[in-house]
Design an enzyme around this catalytic site. Structure first.
Site, PDB file in Angstrom:
ATOM      1  CE  LYS A  56      -6.966 -12.187   5.143  1.00  0.00           C
ATOM      2  NZ  LYS A  56      -7.818 -11.217   4.535  1.00  0.00           N
ATOM      3  N   GLY A  63      -7.467  -0.696  -1.576  1.00  0.00           N
ATOM      4  CA  GLY A  63      -6.827   0.358  -0.786  1.00  0.00           C
ATOM      5  C   GLY A  63      -6.664  -0.034   0.671  1.00  0.00           C
ATOM      6  CG  HIS A  92      -2.789  -4.329   0.119  1.00  0.00           C
ATOM      7  ND1 HIS A  92      -3.254  -3.839   1.316  1.00  0.00           N
ATOM      8  CD2 HIS A  92      -3.852  -4.921  -0.486  1.00  0.00           C
ATOM      9  CE1 HIS A  92      -4.551  -4.109   1.430  1.00  0.00           C
ATOM     10  NE2 HIS A  92      -4.936  -4.774   0.356  1.00  0.00           N
ATOM     11  CB  SER A 150      -7.473  -8.332   6.894  1.00  0.00           C
ATOM     12  OG  SER A 150      -8.729  -7.820   6.492  1.00  0.00           O
ATOM     13  CB  SER A 151      -8.313  -3.347   4.594  1.00  0.00           C
ATOM     14  OG  SER A 151      -7.339  -3.462   3.578  1.00  0.00           O
TER      15      SER A 151
HETATM   16  P1  AMP Z   1      -8.038  -6.252  -0.901  1.00  0.00           P
HETATM   17  O1  AMP Z   1      -7.557  -4.844  -0.911  1.00  0.00           O
HETATM   18  O2  AMP Z   1      -8.394  -6.775   0.442  1.00  0.00           O
HETATM   19  O3  AMP Z   1      -9.090  -6.508  -1.945  1.00  0.00           O
HETATM   20  O4  AMP Z   1      -6.800  -7.145  -1.332  1.00  0.00           O
HETATM   21  C1  AMP Z   1      -6.083  -6.872  -2.511  1.00  0.00           C
HETATM   22  C2  AMP Z   1      -5.112  -7.980  -2.755  1.00  0.00           C
HETATM   23  O5  AMP Z   1      -4.209  -8.088  -1.660  1.00  0.00           O
HETATM   24  C3  AMP Z   1      -5.783  -9.357  -2.906  1.00  0.00           C
HETATM   25  O6  AMP Z   1      -5.130 -10.075  -3.942  1.00  0.00           O
HETATM   26  C4  AMP Z   1      -5.553  -9.972  -1.566  1.00  0.00           C
HETATM   27  O7  AMP Z   1      -5.542 -11.383  -1.586  1.00  0.00           O
HETATM   28  C5  AMP Z   1      -4.181  -9.420  -1.207  1.00  0.00           C
HETATM   29  N1  AMP Z   1      -3.976  -9.474   0.235  1.00  0.00           N
HETATM   30  C6  AMP Z   1      -4.786  -8.966   1.199  1.00  0.00           C
HETATM   31  N2  AMP Z   1      -4.292  -9.262   2.428  1.00  0.00           N
HETATM   32  C7  AMP Z   1      -3.162  -9.992   2.224  1.00  0.00           C
HETATM   33  C8  AMP Z   1      -2.204 -10.611   3.088  1.00  0.00           C
HETATM   34  N3  AMP Z   1      -2.304 -10.540   4.403  1.00  0.00           N
HETATM   35  N4  AMP Z   1      -1.175 -11.266   2.510  1.00  0.00           N
HETATM   36  C9  AMP Z   1      -1.056 -11.358   1.170  1.00  0.00           C
HETATM   37  N5  AMP Z   1      -1.913 -10.795   0.303  1.00  0.00           N
HETATM   38  C10 AMP Z   1      -2.961 -10.129   0.813  1.00  0.00           C
END
Ligand code: AMP
Length: 284
Positions: A149, A31, A37, A185-186
């Site tokens: 990422k 989220g 995302h 990034s979140s």
């Molecule tokens: P997360 O919500 O941080 O667990 O990320 C969910 C998905 O989004 C994962 O596959 C991450 O690698 C991808 N993701 C997060 N940040 C980025 C970004 N800046 N660029 C591309 N994919 C991302």
């Protein structure tokens, strides 16, 4: 777009889609959706007929002193972002729906977590593999979309899919960055204005290394030294690791095409990661 909270309802809805021969895409997330995302969701919309975005802040992948409680939870904004990107379903289960009252079974993987984030965050990838595995079993997607990422996570999921015979194509998606190069990034939302500005050093350092490597530098120790020195020009940046690894996440001494330059750096309590795969186009 449908927002579903229970496994039973999701399974019923997806069974109908499968009966209609529709291809299902899964985008697993925690989220706090941002353009990174969204790029994964858009790729799934392009490649499949029905895109499921899972939103689950996975307690199993957080260490005892990490930011599980603080992690942003923004379901209504996420729903808008996912719908705009073309998602068909948001799956937002409660922790109890996914974990039950007690888990006795986990999915773990050897060697690939022994370096980089896995080394610094013991148990992290066991938590990731367990929950992604559950999501794969619940959603049974044809394709699953993961960002570069989190490069170690991507390599680990690819290997888990191979080893456990999941009939799922893992689709890697490129890193999406802010205008100054900082990877979205979140966790960027935790940064103070000063740290947010300073964090651009990560991308600048990757770029510096990429240029040196493009112009012939192949010695890993020298590149790590160059990146380390560049990052430490910023007083508030505290390096967790700067590494050059092969596809098995093992440190290399000589840099080749496909070698990954990966780093994790703290700004205050916020830990940011970034990477560059040597030979790939640099999207800065
Ligand atoms: P997360 O919500 O941080 O667990 O990320 C969910 C998905 O989004 C994962 O596959 C991450 O690698 C991808 N993701 C997060 N940040 C980025 C970004 N800046 N660029 C591309 N994919 C991302």
């Amino acid at each position: 777009m449908n927002i579903i909270h229970t496994i039973t309802e999701l399974r019923a809805v997806l069974q109908k889609k499968r009966n209609e021969q529709l291809q299902i895409g899964l985008v697993p997330t925690m989220g706090a959706l941002h353009a990174g995302h969204v790029s994964l969701i858009q790729e799934s919309v392009k490649q499949t007929d029905c895109t499921v975005v899972s939103i689950f802040v996975n307690p199993l992948q957080f260490g005892p002193n990490e930011d599980l409680d603080q992690y942003p939870r923004t379901l209504s904004a996420d729903a808008t972002a996912a719908e705009t990107a073309g998602a068909d379903i948001i799956f937002a289960p409660s922790p109890v729906a996914i974990l039950g009252s007690e888990m006795l079974t986990y999915v773990d993987i050897n060697t690939l977590p022994d370096n980089l984030c896995g080394r610094k965050r013991p148990g992290h990838f066991r938590g990731v593999c367990t929950i992604v595995s559950k999501l794969f079993n619940i959603v049974q997607p044809n394709k699953a979309f993961f960002g570069q990422k989190d490069i170690q996570q991507l390599k680990i999921i690819e290997r888990m899919v191979l080893d456990l015979n999941y009939n799922i194509k893992v689709v890697p998606c490129p890193i999406v960055r802010n205008a100054d190069g900082l990877a979205l990034s979140s966790r960027n939302s935790y940064l103070s204005a000063a740290d947010r500005k300073a964090a651009a050093i990560l991308n600048q350092s990757l770029k510096l290394a990429a240029r040196a490597i493009e112009t012939g530098e192949a010695d890993a120790a020298r590149v790590i030294d160059m990146v380390t020195k560049n990052i430490t020009t910023i007083p508030q940046a505290k390096i967790d690791y700067v590494s050059l690894v092969d596809e098995n996440m093992q440190d290399v001494t000589k840099i080749r095409t496909g070698t990954m330059l990966a780093l994790a750096v703290y700004f205050g309590k916020t830990r940011l990661i970034d990477n560059h795969i040597i030979g790939e186009n640099i999207r800065f």
